[in-house]
Scaffold this active site. Structure first.
Site, mmCIF file in Angstrom:
data_model
loop_
_atom_site.group_PDB
_atom_site.id
_atom_site.type_symbol
_atom_site.label_atom_id
_atom_site.label_comp_id
_atom_site.label_asym_id
_atom_site.label_seq_id
_atom_site.Cartn_x
_atom_site.Cartn_y
_atom_site.Cartn_z
ATOM 1 N N LYS A 98 16.453 51.559 26.633
ATOM 2 C CA LYS A 98 16.566 51.772 28.378
ATOM 3 C C LYS A 98 15.465 52.542 28.855
ATOM 4 O O LYS A 98 14.569 53.132 28.171
ATOM 5 C CB LYS A 98 17.962 52.664 28.436
ATOM 6 C CG LYS A 98 19.156 51.404 28.134
ATOM 7 C CD LYS A 98 19.014 50.227 28.741
ATOM 8 C CE LYS A 98 20.361 49.388 28.720
ATOM 9 N NZ LYS A 98 20.708 48.846 27.542
HETATM 10 C C1 LIG Z 1 24.276 45.832 31.717
HETATM 11 C C2 LIG Z 1 24.757 46.667 30.463
HETATM 12 N N1 LIG Z 1 25.960 47.511 30.642
HETATM 13 C C3 LIG Z 1 26.445 48.425 29.715
HETATM 14 C C4 LIG Z 1 25.676 48.590 28.475
HETATM 15 C C5 LIG Z 1 25.966 49.359 27.343
HETATM 16 O O1 LIG Z 1 25.084 50.650 27.090
HETATM 17 P P1 LIG Z 1 25.274 51.592 25.848
HETATM 18 O O2 LIG Z 1 24.750 50.770 25.008
HETATM 19 O O3 LIG Z 1 24.621 52.750 26.206
HETATM 20 O O4 LIG Z 1 27.001 51.722 25.749
HETATM 21 C C6 LIG Z 1 24.503 47.918 28.344
HETATM 22 C C7 LIG Z 1 23.529 47.923 27.239
HETATM 23 O O5 LIG Z 1 22.849 47.020 26.737
HETATM 24 C C8 LIG Z 1 24.148 46.837 29.466
HETATM 25 O O6 LIG Z 1 23.115 46.115 29.187
#
Ligand SMILES: Cc1ncc(COP(=O)(O)O)c(C=O)c1O
Length: 382
Positions: free
Chosen positions: A181
């Site tokens: 990210k």
């Molecule tokens: C659009 C979206 N929402 C939520 C997430 C979840 O993030 P995390 O891996 O920090 O839980 C991601 C992760 O790639 C994502 O792309």
């Protein structure tokens, strides 16, 4: 040339700050996490920022904080990561999948409107690739129908909609600090809100629902006594990850500038080519450019998107697809959702390929990605 899809942008500042935490003797959630939260709130302009161990946890706690009940409906876009969907199922609630805009891949406002029923409790707009959704109409509709707005901002730090920072628009906003990210802590997330009751409740829920966190209990002047008002979760970050977050946040604007420069370079390489469609950022919006989504015009080509990816791989370039539409997964069998009901998501899915974009990707590498893409497209032109 070998070009990975992503490389984290870390230097001695992150290394030294982690070493400092390790040497301090306090490695779980404590002062560093509170400092990270304070800095994050001031960076986004949100009244409250609560750090957790992932964006998925943040989304889960957001739904808990609005008291989502079994049978309640939550509207989400078809083009997103599975986490946006799965957190709704934790409650026995019903994820309602809406189509997205064909050009921007963002929640389609008409589709949102069409899917509202008396059971709709919340909507989760996803700021795909870093571009904010069309928040004015979404907020207007949500307010008029008493629907909570929980923004999935996993991709969008920093991003702006008509001068407002993402993190200050909806009722709750959830960010991700996953390895790829725009800022990373390895794994991590942040929830922002202007609602002090929600912030307080999420702070309790992230650590078993206990009335004070471990820091207070174990620090000098703290007390061993605590109460548990409701069952919570083990979603707190550590000071090790928060120390990385503090350093990453300091260079967030600088990293953003580097991604912007790469995006504009790609845009100028692809803009006039009739074999690709570039991703538009709408007026009044500033994208974080977490992703650079390219749509290849399969109608003008003799290869599919999948074959294009293989060709890129053969030239040493790793790419990805964002995303496989939710309704295509096995867990949707029997849900009644059919690809034909999502014409825009299907259009995007057959064409989209995300090419590398990250700070540290140098000019030579950017040129190589752009030239290789164009050469492959030219080779397979109809
Ligand atoms: C659009 C979206 N929402 C939520 C997430 C979840 O993030 P995390 O891996 O920090 O839980 C991601 C992760 O790639 C994502 O792309």
């Amino acid at each position: 040339m070998i070009i990975p899809f992503h490389r984290a942008f870390l230097d001695d500042n992150e290394i030294n700050s982690v070493a400092e935490v390790l040497k301090s003797g306090w490695i779980t959630m404590g002062e560093k996490t509170f400092e990270f939260e304070k800095n994050f709130a001031s960076y986004t302009g949100a009244s409250h920022a609560v750090a957790v161990n992932s964006c998925t946890s943040a989304l889960h706690l957001a739904l808990k904080a609005i008291d989502l009940q079994p049978g309640d409906e939550v509207i989400i876009p078809a083009i997103t990561f599975i986490a946006t969907w799965e957190v709704i199922t934790y409650f026995g609630a019903v994820p309602v999948v809406a189509d997205v805009e064909k050009e921007t891949h963002l929640l389609d406002v008409d589709s949102f409107l069409k899917n509202i029923t008396p059971k709709t409790k919340a909507v989760i707009p996803v700021h795909y690739s870093g571009q904010p959704c069309d928040m004015d109409p979404i907020m207007g509709i949500a307010r008029s129908k008493n629907i909570w707005v929980i923004e999935d901002a996993a991709h969008s730090l920093p991003a702006y909609y008509n001068g407002r920072a993402v993190g200050t628009i909806g009722d709750i906003t959830c960010f991700s600090f996953y390895a790829t990210k725009t800022i990373t802590t390895g794994e991590g997330g942040m929830l922002t809100t202007d609602n002090p009751q929600i912030a307080d409740r999420v702070k309790r829920l992230r650590l078993h629902g206990i009335s004070r966190d471990a820091w207070n209990r174990y620090s000098s002047g703290g007390s061993w006594k605590y109460d548990v008002e409701e069952a919570g979760y083990k979603y707190n970050p550590t000071d090790i990850s928060s120390a990385i977050g503090i350093e990453q946040l300091k260079k967030s604007n600088e990293m953003n500038k580097m991604r912007e420069e790469i995006a504009s370079k790609y845009n100028s390489c692809f803009a006039k080519n009739d074999l690709v469609e570039i991703y538009p950022v709408r007026e009044g919006r500033i994208s974080s450019w977490h992703l650079y989504p390219l749509k290849i015009k399969i109608e003008n080509l003799t290869i599919s998107r999948d074959m294009f990816i293989e060709e890129m791989k053969a030239q040493g370039i790793s790419t990805s697809v964002h995303f496989i539409p939710l309704y295509r997964f096995s867990c949707f069998k029997g849900s009644g959702y059919l690809p034909k009901d999502f014409p825009n998501s299907e259009f995007i899915f057959s064409r989209e390929v995300s090419i590398p974009i990250y700070p540290g990707l140098n000019n030579k590498e950017v040129d190589y990605v752009a030239e290789t893409s164009l050469n492959i497209l030219e080779k397979y032109k109809k």
